[in-house]
Scaffold this motif. Structure first.
Motif, PDB file in Angstrom:
ATOM      1  N   ARG A 148      26.756   1.756  24.960  1.00 40.88           N
ATOM      2  CA  ARG A 148      26.038   1.854  26.237  1.00 40.88           C
ATOM      3  C   ARG A 148      26.664   0.911  27.254  1.00 40.88           C
ATOM      4  NH1 ARG A 148      22.095  -0.950  28.785  1.00 40.88           N
ATOM      5  NH2 ARG A 148      21.899  -2.378  26.990  1.00 40.88           N
ATOM      6  N   LEU A 149      26.876   1.416  28.469  1.00 44.09           N
ATOM      7  CA  LEU A 149      27.420   0.593  29.536  1.00 44.09           C
ATOM      8  C   LEU A 149      26.326  -0.318  30.086  1.00 44.09           C
ATOM      9  CD1 LEU A 149      29.696   2.717  29.351  1.00 44.09           C
ATOM     10  CD2 LEU A 149      29.943   2.500  31.826  1.00 44.09           C
ATOM     11  N   VAL A 150      26.582  -1.624  30.076  1.00 47.97           N
ATOM     12  CA  VAL A 150      25.616  -2.598  30.567  1.00 47.97           C
ATOM     13  C   VAL A 150      25.638  -2.657  32.095  1.00 47.97           C
ATOM     14  CG1 VAL A 150      24.973  -5.036  30.570  1.00 47.97           C
ATOM     15  CG2 VAL A 150      25.765  -3.957  28.452  1.00 47.97           C
ATOM     16  N   ASP A 151      26.825  -2.508  32.671  1.00 47.83           N
ATOM     17  CA  ASP A 151      26.993  -2.628  34.111  1.00 47.83           C
ATOM     18  C   ASP A 151      28.041  -1.638  34.578  1.00 47.83           C
ATOM     19  OD1 ASP A 151      26.757  -3.508  36.693  1.00 47.83           O
ATOM     20  OD2 ASP A 151      27.387  -5.566  36.311  1.00 47.83           O
ATOM     21  N   ASP A 152      28.196  -1.512  35.892  1.00 43.21           N
ATOM     22  CA  ASP A 152      29.257  -0.667  36.424  1.00 43.21           C
ATOM     23  C   ASP A 152      30.607  -1.328  36.191  1.00 43.21           C
ATOM     24  OD1 ASP A 152      27.408   1.157  37.333  1.00 43.21           O
ATOM     25  OD2 ASP A 152      27.290   0.275  39.338  1.00 43.21           O
ATOM     26  N   PRO A 153      31.680  -0.547  36.037  1.00 35.08           N
ATOM     27  CA  PRO A 153      33.016  -1.118  35.865  1.00 35.08           C
ATOM     28  C   PRO A 153      33.415  -1.975  37.063  1.00 35.08           C
ATOM     29  CG  PRO A 153      32.998   1.202  35.285  1.00 35.08           C
ATOM     30  CD  PRO A 153      31.674   0.919  35.931  1.00 35.08           C
ATOM     31  N   GLN A 154      34.092  -3.075  36.805  1.00 37.13           N
ATOM     32  CA  GLN A 154      34.543  -3.986  37.846  1.00 37.13           C
ATOM     33  C   GLN A 154      36.056  -3.875  37.989  1.00 37.13           C
ATOM     34  OE1 GLN A 154      32.551  -6.095  39.775  1.00 37.13           O
ATOM     35  NE2 GLN A 154      34.413  -6.415  40.955  1.00 37.13           N
ATOM     36  N   PRO A 155      36.550  -3.290  39.104  1.00 36.91           N
ATOM     37  CA  PRO A 155      37.999  -3.114  39.254  1.00 36.91           C
ATOM     38  C   PRO A 155      38.700  -4.409  39.637  1.00 36.91           C
ATOM     39  CG  PRO A 155      36.865  -2.259  41.178  1.00 36.91           C
ATOM     40  CD  PRO A 155      35.794  -2.691  40.221  1.00 36.91           C
ATOM     41  N   ARG A 162      39.562   6.957  34.559  1.00 36.24           N
ATOM     42  CA  ARG A 162      38.456   7.468  33.754  1.00 36.24           C
ATOM     43  C   ARG A 162      37.338   6.433  33.641  1.00 36.24           C
ATOM     44  NH1 ARG A 162      37.683  11.506  30.117  1.00 36.24           N
ATOM     45  NH2 ARG A 162      36.138  11.152  28.466  1.00 36.24           N
ATOM     46  N   VAL A 163      37.710   5.195  33.374  1.00 33.73           N
ATOM     47  CA  VAL A 163      36.724   4.136  33.180  1.00 33.73           C
ATOM     48  C   VAL A 163      35.965   3.856  34.477  1.00 33.73           C
ATOM     49  CG1 VAL A 163      36.454   1.679  32.680  1.00 33.73           C
ATOM     50  CG2 VAL A 163      37.915   3.089  31.225  1.00 33.73           C
ATOM     51  N   ARG A 183      29.232   4.665  34.843  1.00 40.43           N
ATOM     52  CA  ARG A 183      28.170   3.958  35.534  1.00 40.43           C
ATOM     53  C   ARG A 183      27.257   3.264  34.529  1.00 40.43           C
ATOM     54  NH1 ARG A 183      31.200   4.533  38.842  1.00 40.43           N
ATOM     55  NH2 ARG A 183      31.029   5.420  40.951  1.00 40.43           N
ATOM     56  N   GLY A 184      26.687   2.174  34.954  1.00 34.85           N
ATOM     57  CA  GLY A 184      25.785   1.431  34.090  1.00 34.85           C
ATOM     58  C   GLY A 184      24.657   2.293  33.563  1.00 34.85           C
ATOM     59  N   GLY A 185      24.311   2.098  32.292  1.00 37.21           N
ATOM     60  CA  GLY A 185      23.245   2.863  31.665  1.00 37.21           C
ATOM     61  C   GLY A 185      23.723   4.097  30.927  1.00 37.21           C
ATOM     62  N   GLN A 186      24.947   4.554  31.183  1.00 36.45           N
ATOM     63  CA  GLN A 186      25.486   5.717  30.482  1.00 36.45           C
ATOM     64  C   GLN A 186      25.886   5.350  29.054  1.00 36.45           C
ATOM     65  OE1 GLN A 186      28.760   6.904  33.042  1.00 36.45           O
ATOM     66  NE2 GLN A 186      27.488   8.402  34.113  1.00 36.45           N
ATOM     67  N   TRP A 187      25.948   6.372  28.199  1.00 33.79           N
ATOM     68  CA  TRP A 187      26.434   6.216  26.833  1.00 33.79           C
ATOM     69  C   TRP A 187      27.793   6.908  26.725  1.00 33.79           C
ATOM     70  CZ3 TRP A 187      24.012   3.679  22.687  1.00 33.79           C
ATOM     71  CH2 TRP A 187      22.736   3.178  22.973  1.00 33.79           C
ATOM     72  N   ALA A 238      38.295   7.259  24.724  1.00 37.07           N
ATOM     73  CA  ALA A 238      36.902   7.525  25.103  1.00 37.07           C
ATOM     74  C   ALA A 238      36.790   8.996  25.453  1.00 37.07           C
ATOM     75  CB  ALA A 238      36.494   6.662  26.294  1.00 37.07           C
ATOM     76  N   SER A 239      35.689   9.622  25.030  1.00 40.13           N
ATOM     77  CA  SER A 239      35.563  11.058  25.271  1.00 40.13           C
ATOM     78  C   SER A 239      34.267  11.387  25.996  1.00 40.13           C
ATOM     79  CB  SER A 239      35.673  11.824  23.947  1.00 40.13           C
ATOM     80  OG  SER A 239      34.682  11.368  23.022  1.00 40.13           O
ATOM     81  N   ASP A 240      33.237  11.798  25.274  1.00 43.33           N
ATOM     82  CA  ASP A 240      32.020  12.311  25.886  1.00 43.33           C
ATOM     83  C   ASP A 240      31.235  11.219  26.613  1.00 43.33           C
ATOM     84  OD1 ASP A 240      32.707  14.703  24.774  1.00 43.33           O
ATOM     85  OD2 ASP A 240      31.395  14.473  23.017  1.00 43.33           O
ATOM     86  N   VAL A 241      30.515  11.658  27.641  1.00 46.94           N
ATOM     87  CA  VAL A 241      29.656  10.772  28.431  1.00 46.94           C
ATOM     88  C   VAL A 241      28.254  11.350  28.448  1.00 46.94           C
ATOM     89  CG1 VAL A 241      29.209   9.755  30.690  1.00 46.94           C
ATOM     90  CG2 VAL A 241      31.573  10.019  29.888  1.00 46.94           C
ATOM     91  N   ASN A 242      27.278  10.512  28.054  1.00 47.47           N
ATOM     92  CA  ASN A 242      25.865  10.883  28.129  1.00 47.47           C
ATOM     93  C   ASN A 242      25.226  10.070  29.248  1.00 47.47           C
ATOM     94  OD1 ASN A 242      22.891  10.523  27.505  1.00 47.47           O
ATOM     95  ND2 ASN A 242      23.407  12.020  25.932  1.00 47.47           N
ATOM     96  N   GLU A 243      24.461  10.723  30.124  1.00 43.17           N
ATOM     97  CA  GLU A 243      23.942  10.059  31.316  1.00 43.17           C
ATOM     98  C   GLU A 243      22.898   8.989  31.009  1.00 43.17           C
ATOM     99  OE1 GLU A 243      24.969  10.189  34.425  1.00 43.17           O
ATOM    100  OE2 GLU A 243      26.577  11.517  33.733  1.00 43.17           O
ATOM    101  N   GLY A 244      22.380   8.942  29.796  1.00 39.63           N
ATOM    102  CA  GLY A 244      21.418   7.906  29.440  1.00 39.63           C
ATOM    103  C   GLY A 244      19.985   8.303  29.709  1.00 39.63           C
ATOM    104  N   GLY A 245      19.098   7.328  29.690  1.00 35.25           N
ATOM    105  CA  GLY A 245      17.674   7.578  29.868  1.00 35.25           C
ATOM    106  C   GLY A 245      17.299   7.890  31.302  1.00 35.25           C
ATOM    107  N   PRO A 246      16.028   8.205  31.542  1.00 34.71           N
ATOM    108  CA  PRO A 246      15.581   8.589  32.892  1.00 34.71           C
ATOM    109  C   PRO A 246      15.758   7.491  33.928  1.00 34.71           C
ATOM    110  CG  PRO A 246      13.718   8.319  31.385  1.00 34.71           C
ATOM    111  CD  PRO A 246      14.948   8.310  30.557  1.00 34.71           C
TER     112      PRO A 246
END
Length: 464
Positions: A78-85, A113-114, A118-122, A154-162
């Motif tokens: 699970r992504l804790v935060d948004d990627p930091q470029p 890709r990275v 977004r934060g909260g995604q799996w 890295a492959s599939d992305v799940n949008e996470g919870g509501p």
């Protein structure tokens, strides 16, 4: 026992120092020394219990930074935060089986890709978990990062919870609206509205720091206040306890939207405590609420003590609610400029120690820069959220709705640019601050003397 505001402040300081020390014996000594002048056995006992608890919690938190498992991993994170470029890489923090690891993505294809995550995604990933060296571990401890994750694929992305889906939809709408602004104004707009400073160029970051305006792109109590003000007409129509629940829920939503940065967590906690105090009819002295927020947050998450963002937020708030109003009252001859000047100087007084220790300078130009930029930045914050959402969801409206935001961000950035150019070099900023302190002390002394004279001559409303 009802503690005074000063007593609560002392308890917060005792707990913070004890957490930083991490030694129960040191915690007991600090608690005893700080509360002994109060001559209250109960207060001393409470301080010792909280201090020892803070020291023990601190020790456990540092122990928790040792990774339980290392080596190969393949599965969902699970992504804790948004990627930091960064110029040649992108950093993202992921939660792997309850432990946080940082991923450093290098290579153009992988970074593209990275950066779309977004934060909260799996994310379905494969890679290897490794330990951090001691220096790096200390720098990222406040983020609860326990190691590095070397990403293979890295492959599939799940949008996470509501909640994650909802917050990401809002952020994407703000991002789409920001793309209609030219040059770097879009990146600054996102920073002002939701604290998203990921795409701000290094030159912009440097000039905001040099002019003392970097706090504008870190979401704080001002952002929370604007969100609550925008929803005020609705909240006032609700019954007391329903209003409290909706207010706290709104604050939690905004804290989630802005990715739980230490400054917004502090601001959100204070706003929630203030709302609860209002609903229950209890005392709402700002310094008391700040102290309670610091005490609670540090006990819940002791690693916040090592976050410079947290202490900048606490320091600035302390200065704003204590030194600021006192100075504003002494500057009353300046008319409408008295309050902004007092608040600006108060905020600077509150952050002088952490800013000097970390950045090695306290910009003298920050005084006029804040006076010129803060009101406009506040207008952008207040207007930007609803306008950005509508413009992001209805692109046809963007040219009209985003025009005021463009003017506001351009003004703020221009002030930062001029501030960077006009900031004196060498020792002159420190000389200037000495002059500012002397003048402020003289104004306070004159105000106090005038108040005493008015009292002696029977004035029923002395200015102190």
């Amino acid at each position: 026992m009802q503690l005074s505001d000063f007593g609560v402040v002392v308890l917060a300081i005792v707990v913070a120092v004890s957490v930083w020390a991490g030694e129960p014996l040191v915690a007991v000594a600090v608690a005893f020394a700080a509360t002994l002048p109060f001559r209250s056995v109960v207060l001393v006992a409470v301080a010792i219990v909280l201090a020892v608890g803070g020291a023990v919690r601190s020790d456990h938190s540092w122990d928790g930074l040792r990774p339980d498992q290392l080596g190969h991993f393949e599965g969902w994170v699970r992504l804790v935060d948004d990627p930091q470029p960064y110029p040649s890489s992108t950093r993202v923090i992921v939660d792997v089986d309850g432990e946080r690891y940082e991923i450093w993505s290098r290579g153009r294809a992988q970074q593209l890709r990275v950066r779309a995550w977004r934060g909260g995604q799996w994310i379905s990933v494969s890679g290897r978990r490794t330990e951090l060296d001691a220096q790096r571990a200390g720098r990222v401890a406040w983020q609860h990062v326990v190691g590095e994750f070397d990403l293979d694929w890295a492959s599939d992305v799940n949008e996470g919870g509501p909640i994650a889906v909802a917050s990401n939809r809002v952020r994407r709408a703000i991002e789409r609206a920001a793309t209609t602004l030219p040059d770097d104004d879009g990146a600054l707009f996102r920073g002002l509205v939701v604290g998203d400073d990921r795409d701000q160029p290094r030159a912009m970051i440097n000039r905001f720091r040099a002019s003392g305006l970097s706090h504008l792109t870190a979401v704080s109590g001002q952002n929370v206040a604007f969100v609550l003000a925008a929803c005020g007409p609705l909240l006032r129509r609700l019954r007391r306890w329903l209003r409290l629940g909706v207010t706290v829920g709104l604050i939690l939503w905004f804290v989630t939207l802005t990715r739980f940065e230490p400054s917004i967590v502090r601001a959100g906690t204070m706003a929630s405590l203030s709302a609860m105090a209002y609903a229950t009819g209890r005392e709402r002295a700002p310094i008391r609420i700040l102290a309670l927020a610091v005490l609670g947050l540090v006990l819940i998450d002791p690693l916040l003590v090592w976050s410079i963002g947290f202490w900048l937020s606490v320091g600035a708030t302390t200065g704003v609610i204590t030194v600021g109003p006192a100075l504003a009252k002494r500057f009353e001859a300046l008319g409408p400029f008295a309050l902004p000047l007092g608040i600006t100087l108060g905020a600077q007084a509150g952050v002088v120690i952490p800013v000097t220790l970390v950045f090695g300078r306290l910009p003298l130009v920050s005084i006029p820069a804040n006076l010129l930029a803060v009101p406009v930045a506040g207008a952008v914050m207040l207007y930007g959220m609803p306008a950005g959402l509508v413009a992001g969801w209805l692109p046809v409206t963007a040219p009209v709705l985003m025009a005021p935001a463009r003017l506001g961000t351009r003004w703020v950035d221009t002030v930062a640019l001029l501030g960077e150019r006009l900031e004196p070099g060498g020792v002159w900023p420190w000389v200037g601050w000495v002059v500012v302190v002397i003048v402020s002390v003289i104004c306070v002394a004159v105000g106090v003397r005038r108040g005493k004279n008015q009292t002696l001559h029977g004035d029923p409303s002395p200015d102190w």
